[in-house]
Design an enzyme around this catalytic site. Structure first.
Site, PDB file in Angstrom:
ATOM      1  N   ARG A 176      -9.944 -30.679  20.967  1.00  0.00           N
ATOM      2  CA  ARG A 176     -11.027 -31.062  20.048  1.00  0.00           C
ATOM      3  C   ARG A 176     -10.733 -32.340  19.256  1.00  0.00           C
ATOM      4  O   ARG A 176     -11.597 -32.871  18.588  1.00  0.00           O
ATOM      5  CB  ARG A 176     -11.333 -29.894  19.087  1.00  0.00           C
ATOM      6  CG  ARG A 176     -12.000 -28.706  19.771  1.00  0.00           C
ATOM      7  CD  ARG A 176     -11.957 -27.438  18.929  1.00  0.00           C
ATOM      8  NE  ARG A 176     -10.706 -26.702  19.107  1.00  0.00           N
ATOM      9  CZ  ARG A 176     -10.411 -25.559  18.462  1.00  0.00           C
ATOM     10  NH1 ARG A 176     -11.275 -25.042  17.598  1.00  0.00           N
ATOM     11  NH2 ARG A 176      -9.259 -24.949  18.676  1.00  0.00           N
ATOM     12  N   GLY A 230      -1.839 -19.793  26.201  1.00  0.00           N
ATOM     13  CA  GLY A 230      -2.177 -18.918  25.088  1.00  0.00           C
ATOM     14  C   GLY A 230      -1.047 -18.762  24.086  1.00  0.00           C
ATOM     15  O   GLY A 230       0.138 -18.919  24.415  1.00  0.00           O
TER      16      GLY A 230
HETATM   17  C1  UD1 Z   1      -5.688 -19.519  16.595  1.00  0.00           C
HETATM   18  C2  UD1 Z   1      -5.861 -18.013  16.559  1.00  0.00           C
HETATM   19  C3  UD1 Z   1      -7.057 -17.703  15.655  1.00  0.00           C
HETATM   20  C4  UD1 Z   1      -6.828 -18.265  14.282  1.00  0.00           C
HETATM   21  C5  UD1 Z   1      -6.480 -19.752  14.348  1.00  0.00           C
HETATM   22  C6  UD1 Z   1      -6.020 -20.205  12.969  1.00  0.00           C
HETATM   23  C7  UD1 Z   1      -5.174 -17.125  18.731  1.00  0.00           C
HETATM   24  C8  UD1 Z   1      -5.604 -16.590  20.033  1.00  0.00           C
HETATM   25  N1  UD1 Z   1      -6.117 -17.516  17.894  1.00  0.00           N
HETATM   26  O1  UD1 Z   1      -6.879 -20.078  17.158  1.00  0.00           O
HETATM   27  O2  UD1 Z   1      -7.236 -16.299  15.569  1.00  0.00           O
HETATM   28  O3  UD1 Z   1      -7.976 -18.079  13.477  1.00  0.00           O
HETATM   29  O4  UD1 Z   1      -5.424 -20.008  15.275  1.00  0.00           O
HETATM   30  O5  UD1 Z   1      -5.715 -21.583  12.919  1.00  0.00           O
HETATM   31  O6  UD1 Z   1      -3.968 -17.171  18.491  1.00  0.00           O
HETATM   32  N2  UD1 Z   1      -0.545 -23.102  21.129  1.00  0.00           N
HETATM   33  C9  UD1 Z   1       0.588 -22.974  21.924  1.00  0.00           C
HETATM   34  N3  UD1 Z   1       0.443 -22.573  23.222  1.00  0.00           N
HETATM   35  C10 UD1 Z   1      -0.784 -22.297  23.765  1.00  0.00           C
HETATM   36  C11 UD1 Z   1      -1.921 -22.409  22.923  1.00  0.00           C
HETATM   37  C12 UD1 Z   1      -1.766 -22.808  21.638  1.00  0.00           C
HETATM   38  O7  UD1 Z   1       1.701 -23.223  21.470  1.00  0.00           O
HETATM   39  O8  UD1 Z   1      -0.839 -21.957  24.935  1.00  0.00           O
HETATM   40  C13 UD1 Z   1      -0.381 -23.549  19.743  1.00  0.00           C
HETATM   41  C14 UD1 Z   1      -1.230 -24.765  19.400  1.00  0.00           C
HETATM   42  O9  UD1 Z   1      -0.505 -25.957  19.658  1.00  0.00           O
HETATM   43  C15 UD1 Z   1      -1.510 -24.574  17.932  1.00  0.00           C
HETATM   44  C16 UD1 Z   1      -1.495 -23.070  17.745  1.00  0.00           C
HETATM   45  O10 UD1 Z   1      -0.815 -22.543  18.876  1.00  0.00           O
HETATM   46  O11 UD1 Z   1      -0.511 -25.158  17.128  1.00  0.00           O
HETATM   47  C17 UD1 Z   1      -2.904 -22.503  17.683  1.00  0.00           C
HETATM   48  O12 UD1 Z   1      -3.593 -22.841  18.868  1.00  0.00           O
HETATM   49  P1  UD1 Z   1      -5.122 -23.254  18.832  1.00  0.00           P
HETATM   50  O13 UD1 Z   1      -5.552 -23.519  20.234  1.00  0.00           O
HETATM   51  O14 UD1 Z   1      -5.374 -24.279  17.843  1.00  0.00           O
HETATM   52  O15 UD1 Z   1      -5.740 -21.854  18.382  1.00  0.00           O
HETATM   53  P2  UD1 Z   1      -7.066 -21.624  17.583  1.00  0.00           P
HETATM   54  O16 UD1 Z   1      -8.215 -21.671  18.520  1.00  0.00           O
HETATM   55  O17 UD1 Z   1      -7.115 -22.477  16.391  1.00  0.00           O
HETATM   56 CA    CA Z   2      -5.914 -24.171  15.596  1.00  0.00          CA
END
Ligand code: UD1
Ligand code: CA
Length: 472
Positions: free
Chosen positions: A13, A78
């Site tokens: 995003r 994830g």
């Molecule tokens: C996530 C939470 C959501 C919460 C939000 C708060 C989950 C499924 N959802 O959503 O409930 O309200 O954060 O900010 O956890 N990341 C990894 N590996 C991955 C995917 C993501 O390390 O495979 C890291 C990203 O870099 C980031 C964090 O995890 O720093 C959150 O990921 P993001 O995709 O931003 O999750 P949200 O959709 O914001």
């Molecule tokens: Ca996030």
């Protein structure tokens, strides 16, 4: 206790070639703030999970600290998978695992420590931070049962219309019992709108096996503001900047227009400094007591002494000593040193040069690779010709020398102590101390040239008012 920082996501995003967690906030990347929070927790280990632009993210983290373990996430996407991979390196003896998100940069270590305390006191399996938001769009929602206990977390994309109305959101900050994570993470599926292994699914697993899940609401919701796009990034940037500015104001710095002044976390200011509107202070910049900076100036990695003034100027990697004055409209580049009481004036560029104590370069000049002695005065429009196309050479101007306007100093060249140079001189050879340097060619006037070559022009008539008068 082990801390895991999630930083493997792409940050789609942001629509950016730069990985999301490397976008800057108050002079350091987003992830740097989270790493600092993690380190303040004195945990047994801190790991950062990377995947997207892994090398860049790892390099940024390593540049900040060597106390962090970098873990690479595999193809399974994830937040759940990210934590699962990180656990491979966590010792069995660790009781609790704190999970932080690299894109939630304002969270402080006190809040995390309080959450860990509550988690342990309650003997919970999972404790998560939540916040009640006016606009919960984009966040996972905390679904509670009639008795108020947490039932599960539902992601926005998987939520029913009714669940989307819930305003309590999951902040993405957790303490888990290590054992509980080991038990449930391997069993999570990817059957959801994003086809990812959701860390948040651990919550419903724990509830189903009668474990205790706590959601602790933070009072200041901004503490858990997530950065997912550039609108949120600018909001977080402005909020942190306001806090930094306010902190300096309380410490005795005058900042009449806080909204137009940007100060990096790494900058330090002394009491009675004044920072006028439109100023950016960046990197390792320090401003001494009583100095006045601005309006409209940018200083990066610069040392400014007490009582100095910098007005409408750009200064990178330079030193401005006590009571010196810079600008308006000056450009100080790396290695520029303006010693006590020195002056760099209007439309003057200085690079890798020392302007000695009380020396002045007041107008329209380029001073590069030069050493200007104490009390010397450099005339308007002076250029140090420091570059012969291959090498750079130095110009040395002795103390109390006075050089004329429109001079070129062809380096390497030295102008002796107390020497003078005439206006319009190109100095190619050393000028001995106490002498006056004048170029030998004098101006010759060819009389009658206009009458002969531009007869009956306005210039011609103007030059002979007794015979013809110029139009008007
Ligand atoms: C996530 C939470 C959501 C919460 C939000 C708060 C989950 C499924 N959802 O959503 O409930 O309200 O954060 O900010 O956890 N990341 C990894 N590996 C991955 C995917 C993501 O390390 O495979 C890291 C990203 O870099 C980031 C964090 O995890 O720093 C959150 O990921 P993001 O995709 O931003 O999750 P949200 O959709 O914001
Ligand atoms: Ca996030």
């Amino acid at each position: 206790m082990a801390v895991v920082i999630l930083a493997a996501g792409q940050g789609t995003r942001m629509n950016s070639a730069v990985p999301k967690v490397l976008h800057p906030l108050a002079g350091i990347p987003l992830i740097g703030h989270v790493v600092a929070t993690a380190e303040a927790l004195d945990a047994d280990s801190v790991s950062v999970v990377v995947r997207h632009a892994a090398d860049d993210v790892a390099a940024a983290v390593s540049a900040q600290t060597d106390g962090v373990v970098i873990v690479h996430q595999d193809d399974v996407p994830g937040t759940g998978r990210a934590v699962e991979v990180a656990l491979e390196g966590v010792d069995d003896s660790v009781a609790d695992v704190v999970v932080l998100s690299a894109d939630v940069p304002l969270l402080d270590s006190d809040t995390v420590r309080a959450m860990v305390g509550l988690h342990r006191d309650a003997g919970a399996a999972v404790t998560l931070l939540s916040a009640v938001l006016e606009d919960p769009t984009g966040y996972g929602r905390v679904v509670r049962r009639a008795d108020g206990s947490v039932e599960r977390i539902v992601e926005e994309g998987d939520a029913s219309a009714e669940e989307r109305e819930l305003q309590e959101v999951n902040a993405g900050i957790y303490v888990f019992s290590h054992e509980v994570l080991r038990q449930h993470l391997p069993t999570l599926g990817q059957d959801n709108s994003q086809s990812e292994k959701y860390l948040t699914d651990v919550v419903s697993r724990v509830v189903a096996t009668d474990g205790l899940v706590h959601a602790v609401q933070v009072e200041d919701a901004w503490l858990v503001d997530g950065v997912n796009d550039r609108v949120q990034l600018s909001e977080v940037q402005r909020r942190l900047n306001r806090m930094i500015v306010r902190g300096w104001q309380r410490d005795g710095v005058s900042i009449p227009d806080p909204d137009s002044v940007w100060i990096d976390l790494s900058v330090t200011l002394s009491p009675d400094v004044t920072v006028l509107p439109g100023v950016q202070l960046e990197g390792q910049t320090h401003i001494g007591e009583g100095a006045v900076i601005g309006p409209d100036s940018t200083l990066r990695d610069t040392e400014v002494g007490a009582g100095a003034k910098v007005e409408r100027s750009v200064v990178h990697d330079a030193e401005i000593h006590a009571d010196a004055s810079v600008g308006p409209f000056a450009y100080l580049r790396p290695g520029a040193v303006v010693e006590d009481g020195g002056k760099v004036g209007t439309f003057v560029e200085v690079k890798n040069s020392r302007i000695g104590v009380g020396a002045k370069v007041p107008h329209l000049s380029y001073i590069g690779d030069a050493d200007i002695g104490e009390g010397a005065n450099i005339g308007a429009g002076t250029i140090t010709a420091n570059y012969d196309g291959v090498n750079k050479h130095r110009t040395v101007v002795g103390p109390h020398a006075k050089t004329g306007s429109d001079n070129v100093f062809v380096a390497p060249v030295e102008i002796g102590a107390g020497a003078y140079t005439a206006a319009g001189t190109t100095i190619r050879r050393n000028v001995p101390a106490g002498s006056l340097a004048v170029a030998p060619a004098s101006v010759r006037s060819i009389e009658g040239w206009v009458a002969k070559n531009r007869p009956d022009s306005d210039a011609d008539r103007a030059s002979r008012p007794e015979t013809g008068s110029a139009k008007n």
